[in-house]
Design a protein around this motif. Structure first.
Motif, PDB file in Angstrom:
ATOM      1  N   GLU A  82       0.797  -1.226   0.000  1.00  0.00           N
ATOM      2  CA  GLU A  82       0.000   0.000   0.000  1.00  0.00           C
ATOM      3  C   GLU A  82       0.829   1.275   0.000  1.00  0.00           C
ATOM      4  N   ASN A  83       2.097   1.193   0.328  1.00  0.00           N
ATOM      5  CA  ASN A  83       2.976   2.355   0.339  1.00  0.00           C
ATOM      6  C   ASN A  83       3.581   2.518  -1.051  1.00  0.00           C
ATOM      7  N   GLY A  84       3.166   3.562  -1.768  1.00  0.00           N
ATOM      8  CA  GLY A  84       3.610   3.747  -3.148  1.00  0.00           C
ATOM      9  C   GLY A  84       5.116   3.818  -3.280  1.00  0.00           C
ATOM     10  N   LEU A  85       5.798   4.463  -2.321  1.00  0.00           N
ATOM     11  CA  LEU A  85       7.248   4.565  -2.373  1.00  0.00           C
ATOM     12  C   LEU A  85       7.887   3.185  -2.236  1.00  0.00           C
ATOM     13  N   THR A  86       7.432   2.402  -1.277  1.00  0.00           N
ATOM     14  CA  THR A  86       8.000   1.070  -1.054  1.00  0.00           C
ATOM     15  C   THR A  86       7.748   0.156  -2.243  1.00  0.00           C
ATOM     16  N   VAL A  87       6.543   0.195  -2.773  1.00  0.00           N
ATOM     17  CA  VAL A  87       6.194  -0.665  -3.901  1.00  0.00           C
ATOM     18  C   VAL A  87       7.039  -0.316  -5.127  1.00  0.00           C
ATOM     19  N   GLN A  88       7.173   0.995  -5.404  1.00  0.00           N
ATOM     20  CA  GLN A  88       7.991   1.379  -6.562  1.00  0.00           C
ATOM     21  C   GLN A  88       9.462   1.046  -6.330  1.00  0.00           C
ATOM     22  N   PHE A  89       9.966   1.233  -5.111  1.00  0.00           N
ATOM     23  CA  PHE A  89      11.354   0.906  -4.803  1.00  0.00           C
ATOM     24  C   PHE A  89      11.604  -0.593  -4.982  1.00  0.00           C
ATOM     25  N   ASN A  90      10.700  -1.419  -4.489  1.00  0.00           N
ATOM     26  CA  ASN A  90      10.847  -2.863  -4.646  1.00  0.00           C
ATOM     27  C   ASN A  90      10.835  -3.260  -6.118  1.00  0.00           C
ATOM     28  N   HIS A  91       9.979  -2.605  -6.897  1.00  0.00           N
ATOM     29  CA  HIS A  91       9.895  -2.883  -8.334  1.00  0.00           C
ATOM     30  C   HIS A  91      11.224  -2.549  -9.021  1.00  0.00           C
ATOM     31  N   ARG A  92      11.822  -1.421  -8.623  1.00  0.00           N
ATOM     32  CA  ARG A  92      13.116  -1.041  -9.193  1.00  0.00           C
ATOM     33  C   ARG A  92      14.209  -2.041  -8.814  1.00  0.00           C
ATOM     34  N   ILE A  93      14.299  -2.358  -7.520  1.00  0.00           N
ATOM     35  CA  ILE A  93      15.368  -3.221  -7.038  1.00  0.00           C
ATOM     36  C   ILE A  93      15.277  -4.602  -7.678  1.00  0.00           C
ATOM     37  N   LEU A  94      14.065  -5.139  -7.793  1.00  0.00           N
ATOM     38  CA  LEU A  94      13.925  -6.462  -8.402  1.00  0.00           C
ATOM     39  C   LEU A  94      14.325  -6.426  -9.881  1.00  0.00           C
ATOM     40  N   ALA A  95      14.099  -5.293 -10.545  1.00  0.00           N
ATOM     41  CA  ALA A  95      14.540  -5.169 -11.946  1.00  0.00           C
ATOM     42  C   ALA A  95      16.057  -5.282 -12.032  1.00  0.00           C
ATOM     43  N   TYR A  96      16.765  -4.609 -11.120  1.00  0.00           N
ATOM     44  CA  TYR A  96      18.227  -4.696 -11.115  1.00  0.00           C
ATOM     45  C   TYR A  96      18.684  -6.126 -10.819  1.00  0.00           C
ATOM     46  N   VAL A  97      18.045  -6.751  -9.834  1.00  0.00           N
ATOM     47  CA  VAL A  97      18.408  -8.118  -9.458  1.00  0.00           C
ATOM     48  C   VAL A  97      18.167  -9.073 -10.625  1.00  0.00           C
ATOM     49  N   LEU A  98      17.026  -8.907 -11.275  1.00  0.00           N
ATOM     50  CA  LEU A  98      16.689  -9.761 -12.413  1.00  0.00           C
ATOM     51  C   LEU A  98      17.716  -9.639 -13.528  1.00  0.00           C
ATOM     52  N   TYR A  99      18.079  -8.412 -13.852  1.00  0.00           N
ATOM     53  CA  TYR A  99      19.028  -8.231 -14.957  1.00  0.00           C
ATOM     54  C   TYR A  99      20.400  -8.795 -14.593  1.00  0.00           C
ATOM     55  N   ALA A 100      20.855  -8.543 -13.362  1.00  0.00           N
ATOM     56  CA  ALA A 100      22.149  -9.076 -12.931  1.00  0.00           C
ATOM     57  C   ALA A 100      22.134 -10.602 -12.961  1.00  0.00           C
ATOM     58  N   ALA A 101      21.034 -11.206 -12.487  1.00  0.00           N
ATOM     59  CA  ALA A 101      20.927 -12.670 -12.485  1.00  0.00           C
ATOM     60  C   ALA A 101      20.904 -13.222 -13.908  1.00  0.00           C
ATOM     61  N   SER A 102      20.245 -12.502 -14.826  1.00  0.00           N
ATOM     62  CA  SER A 102      20.198 -12.970 -16.220  1.00  0.00           C
ATOM     63  C   SER A 102      21.581 -12.929 -16.861  1.00  0.00           C
ATOM     64  N   ILE A 103      22.389 -11.924 -16.515  1.00  0.00           N
ATOM     65  CA  ILE A 103      23.751 -11.830 -17.047  1.00  0.00           C
ATOM     66  C   ILE A 103      24.621 -12.960 -16.497  1.00  0.00           C
ATOM     67  N   LEU A 104      24.499 -13.228 -15.202  1.00  0.00           N
ATOM     68  CA  LEU A 104      25.262 -14.329 -14.602  1.00  0.00           C
ATOM     69  C   LEU A 104      24.883 -15.659 -15.245  1.00  0.00           C
ATOM     70  N   HIS A 105      23.586 -15.850 -15.481  1.00  0.00           N
ATOM     71  CA  HIS A 105      23.117 -17.073 -16.132  1.00  0.00           C
ATOM     72  C   HIS A 105      23.657 -17.171 -17.552  1.00  0.00           C
TER      73      HIS A 105
END
Length: 360
Positions: free
Chosen positions: A256-279
């Motif tokens: 429900e916290n717009g800041l937290t939700v958007q921050f989590n969305h950003r961080i997971l995008a970075y994690v996803l891309y880094a994991a895809s490169i490692l893979h």
């Protein structure tokens, strides 16, 4: 006799695969139209659920005025769109009506051929259970659609973010199930891959699905209209704890916290891309698995493009065109992730071994 029966079953599998791919494509179209419906604030324009009668739109001026009067009694009209003209109402009505019509069409395009294939004995035993589960998920999705709309009809100007995220994510799960099952009907050669490759591909696919859910929460909270800077958010790379976690109980901040939700969305995008490169690096270093390399490279590429589209969308405060492109790219990422995970996890040809009675 086996040499005669086998080509017949191969033909049937090809037909079934084309049918499932067509249904998956229709799910994709419905998802994109649903995104446009949300972005144009059209989802609450039809305030009733009529399974059969709702398929027919207003056919004369009197019918249009009757529909408009129903909408004028809604909280969205009273609190947000008061003064809307009949012409403006028709625009949002057509978006929602089209979205609902596509949902009904989806049910028919899946169920009617499915029953025919069952009657003709075209569906092998191992496949029947999967298809019944997909049908069940589709039925739940139809009910969830009205459950979502109903949340915005009394005292709200938009639907519940929780219900919106559930509705969109369930649609993606159905899309994934259709695509995965269709691919399992193709003539894959099994890949003798290390277990870590299979684990990484499936983990990436699961993370993409979680990211889709987070994106739906961002959309439901209109969080993309705030904190429109990058790479900083709320003035820093990591916002202050008291800003991220001010709601009680603490778990509400993640939904429900717009800041937290958007921050989590950003961080997971970075994690996803880094994991895809490692893979990708891991697969390329093996030097032996062309199909796996192609899938890993495509996934890393579309993830990078999606991140770029997301940044541009955010910096421009999520205009409709860019927001739709961002959602479309999300589905492209999900598609590539599913196809890659399915390909590298094939150990044998699924549904290929027939029961003795079926093989004749």
């Amino acid at each position: 006799m086996d040499t005669v029966a086998q080509p017949d079953w191969n033909f049937r599998r090809r037909v079934l695969r084309l049918w499932l791919m067509a249904v998956a494509a229709l799910v994709l179209i419905t998802l994109l139209v649903g995104g446009a419906t949300r972005l144009t604030e059209s989802g609450l324009s039809i305030v009733e659920w009529k399974l059969v009668a709702g398929m027919v739109p207003p056919l004369n001026e009197g019918a249009w005025l009757a529909e408009f009067e129903k909408y004028q009694a809604s909280s969205q009209y009273r609190l947000l769109t008061r003064g809307m003209t009949l012409g403006e109402f028709k625009t949002i009505f057509w978006w929602e009506w089209t979205h609902r019509l596509l949902g009904r069409l989806l049910g028919a395009v899946f169920l009617l051929p499915f029953l025919w294939f069952l009657w003709r004995g075209w569906i092998e035993r191992g496949l029947k259970a999967r298809l019944w589960v997909i049908f069940g998920l589709g039925a739940i999705q139809g009910a969830a659609g009205w459950w979502m709309v109903a949340s915005g009809l009394d005292g709200r100007v938009s639907v519940s973010p929780y219900r919106l995220a559930f509705h969109m994510t369930l649609a993606c799960v159905i899309y994934v199930a259709l695509l995965w099952t269709a691919q399992r009907l193709s003539a894959h050669e099994p890949l003798d891959l290390p277990r870590r490759f299979r684990f990484a591909a499936v983990a990436l696919f699961v993370l993409v699905l979680i990211q889709v859910y987070l994106g739906a929460l961002v959309a439901g909270l209109d969080a993309g209209l705030a904190y429109n800077t990058w790479p900083l958010i709320d003035g820093s790379f990591v916002p202050a704890w008291e800003r991220l976690m001010f709601l009680t109980p603490a778990w509400r901040n993640f939904f429900e916290n717009g800041l937290t939700v958007q921050f989590n969305h950003r961080i997971l995008a970075y994690v996803l891309y880094a994991a895809s490169i490692l893979h990708l690096v891991d697969v390329v270093r093996s030097r032996r698995y062309g199909a796996a390399v192609n899938g890993a490279l495509t996934l890393a590429s579309v993830l990078l493009l999606q991140i770029a589209v997301g940044i541009v969308t955010l910096l421009n405060q999520a205009p409709v065109g860019l927001a739709l492109l961002h959602q479309g790219m999300a589905m492209a990422v999900l598609t590539v992730a599913v196809l890659h995970a399915e390909r590298v996890t094939v150990k044998s040809a699924p549904f290929a071994a027939l029961d003795a009675a079926e093989a004749g």
